[in-house]
Design an enzyme around this catalytic site. Sequence first.
Site, short mmCIF file in Angstrom:
data_model
loop_
_atom_site.label_atom_id
_atom_site.label_comp_id
_atom_site.label_asym_id
_atom_site.label_seq_id
_atom_site.Cartn_x
_atom_site.Cartn_y
_atom_site.Cartn_z
N SER A 224 0.84 -1.20 0.00
CA SER A 224 0.00 0.00 0.00
C SER A 224 0.87 1.24 0.00
CB SER A 224 -0.90 0.03 1.24
OG SER A 224 -0.17 0.47 2.37
N ASP A 225 0.36 2.35 -0.54
CA ASP A 225 1.08 3.60 -0.40
C ASP A 225 1.13 3.92 1.09
OD1 ASP A 225 2.48 5.90 -0.84
OD2 ASP A 225 1.15 6.68 -2.38
N TRP A 226 2.11 4.69 1.48
CA TRP A 226 2.41 4.92 2.90
C TRP A 226 1.19 5.56 3.61
CZ3 TRP A 226 5.52 2.21 0.54
CH2 TRP A 226 6.78 1.86 0.98
N GLY A 227 0.55 4.80 4.45
CA GLY A 227 -0.66 5.28 5.12
C GLY A 227 -1.91 5.01 4.30
N GLY A 228 -1.80 4.22 3.25
CA GLY A 228 -2.95 4.00 2.36
C GLY A 228 -3.65 2.67 2.57
#
Length: 752
Positions: free
Chosen positions: A261-265
């Site tokens: 996942s994208d960072w924090g996604g």
Amino acid sequence: MYKNLLKIAGLALLIVACSGPKSPQDKLMVNEKKINAIIAQMSLEEKVEMLHSKTNMSSAGVPRLGIADVNYADGPFGIREEGVPNGFTPAGWTLDSATYFPTGSALAATWSEELAYLYGTGMGKEARLRGKDVILGPAVNIQRLPVGGRTYEYLSEDPILSAALSMNYTKGVQDQGTAVCIKHFAVNNQETNRGSVDAQVDERTLREIYLKPFERAIVEGGAMSVMPAYNKVNGDYCSENEHLLNEILRGEWGFKGFTVSDWGGTHSTMGAMLHGLNVQMTGSNYMGQPVIDSVKTGALTEDQVDEKVRQILRVRFAIEPVPADVANTEMTSKPEQQQIAYKVAQRSIVLLKNEGKVLPLSKDVKKIAVVGQNAVLKTQSGGMGAGVKALYEITPLQGIQKRAGDAVEVVYAPGYKNFPGRRWGPAPAVANPLEAAAIDEPADPALLAEAVEAAKDADVVIFFGGTNKSIETEGSDRSDINLPTGQEEVVAALYEANPNLVTVLISGGPTDLQVLEQYSPAIVQGWWNGTEGGTALAEVLFGDIAPSGKLPFTFPVKLEDSPAYAMGNFPDKTQGGDLFTLMYRADATQMTREERQKLIDAMPKPVSKYTEGSLVGYRWFDTKNVKPMYAFGHGLSYVDFTYGPMNVKSGKKSIKVTFDLTNAGDMEADEVAQLYVRRIDSKVEWPAKELKAFQRVTLAPGETKAVTLEIKADDLRYWNVDTNAWTLEHGKLELLLGSASDDIRQKADASI
Ligand code: BGC
């Protein structure tokens, strides 16, 4: 009996056919036995450790069984400096200065598959020196909005061009034994509300435009990992989007690797586990203990966890870990890679306009006035995630000074202040007063007067305008494409003082040139062009090499002409419902992540409607007869090229077009030949024309080369929403061959 024999023979044939050359994704399948044996020895806890971050830039292996952690590095245009284990704060290392490669839009302006491959090899090699297994790149989303904050990271507004480059970049990286993590999958075309916006796009447009650069990199390039984007697509977050991750990526494209996942996604445990996510970055609140609990309560099976682990281990086994005592023992940036960055920069620079042949600079020039802070601005870092700590960076002014030597006097005046950017948290004191302007502040009278003075008795004035990485940045879109901090005023005054004026734009995306045009006989798009950007630019300005970059996106006359604006699809009126947007809101900066999330949940949900459909970029301008400022594919040279008539051969699998291309000038030069297709009497709706093939060709003075361009039949198909399948409509086409989307030199009919 005879029938049975036939059946067996048929089966044998089928087996031979199936065991033919393996697809790039199948290469990940060679260790299945070994992987299954390892999984059988792992505890549930060990498995789940692999499904979330270990540090800010790694996820865990299985130490007990000798399986190394997976180390990630940003991408996409240089290996990012080492951060502290739990965040992005620089770790303060001394050997982590990398090569700063030209950013995405500059790479795309080369229109060169060979250079994209080479670029990938450079990234891959430096990743290895740093002990990295996975590069968080390439970033390949379609440039839908001229204001897009990440336009400079992304490649192009066209899927064929983007796909060719993203596939080659991917191969280049992976041939060095490093994996790519292609991003941001998918439809991540805006930064406004990027953490919550729902991109609502119809299936045909999704397939034909937005997914293409991913599809080729995965299917043909064998991309081993994929980063789902922050946004939602048609209702679901990308990190738990069944249609994108399970149906298309794994189901249709045969993807065998893992997703991060994208960072924090990451947004939920069950959503992520059931709908295609392998690794939560960063944190473990969804993919850590809750997964263990879910298996224990029976909400998830251990087989489901095993499958996630298997997909990660396939990549882990395909990528040799760099031993700890080998990694980071020498400087990351190496001359070989600096040469790649240089080559790309040389071929990316776009000559937009050259009235009265102001360029190349005359040999008689004795004094040059360089005006504009963008001439001395370093562009390697800033813009959030994608910055690079470059070993060195030649600025435009340094490049010009070096090339000018002692024989030519170069004077410099800053001309305008620069916008320092909006920041998360309280604004730091700005040390340099020249970096303290509001974005729409008028020109500073003292700086203006100084610049005019410098221009007056110069033989030529080179004005450096454009944006900076506080204006074009991850995390926010520009509110317009205006030139900032009074640049138009400066250029008008300079022109009055000395009309022998060249403008160089240092930016990643397009800018509004309506005013600047009037005062600039010559305009060059100079990009954020990497470690050797200034050297390459000086060579073009002085005429050592001919410019050969072509625009990878349209410069609209005004922002409102571009499709999403014209259709009222952007900007969306819903404001503020986004974690990232709240980072900049004074009252929200002190809140915890959870508190901000609560605030967001209570807010209206932002939506981005894609009703312009496939009419993205030039497809819109051509179809709606809207004249752009500079068209997609545009880029002048110092020589003229002539295009001979097309010889067309239509086959079942492709259409091949051969023609003579001549360099009618007196210096070596590259041309990028572009082949567009217009549909005739189609039952399906199409844009006025679409790029289908292109090639960069180097020609000596006076040389003629026979060039062949091939349009694959597969690239002529459309996504049929009735049958949910790619469909080739047979019929007539018009082939349009030329030097730009608005400079067609030859036409021919063809059928497929
Ligand atoms: C960006 C990604 C990047 C990641 C790690 C995110 O904010 O969207 O492109 O790879 O951070 O730095």
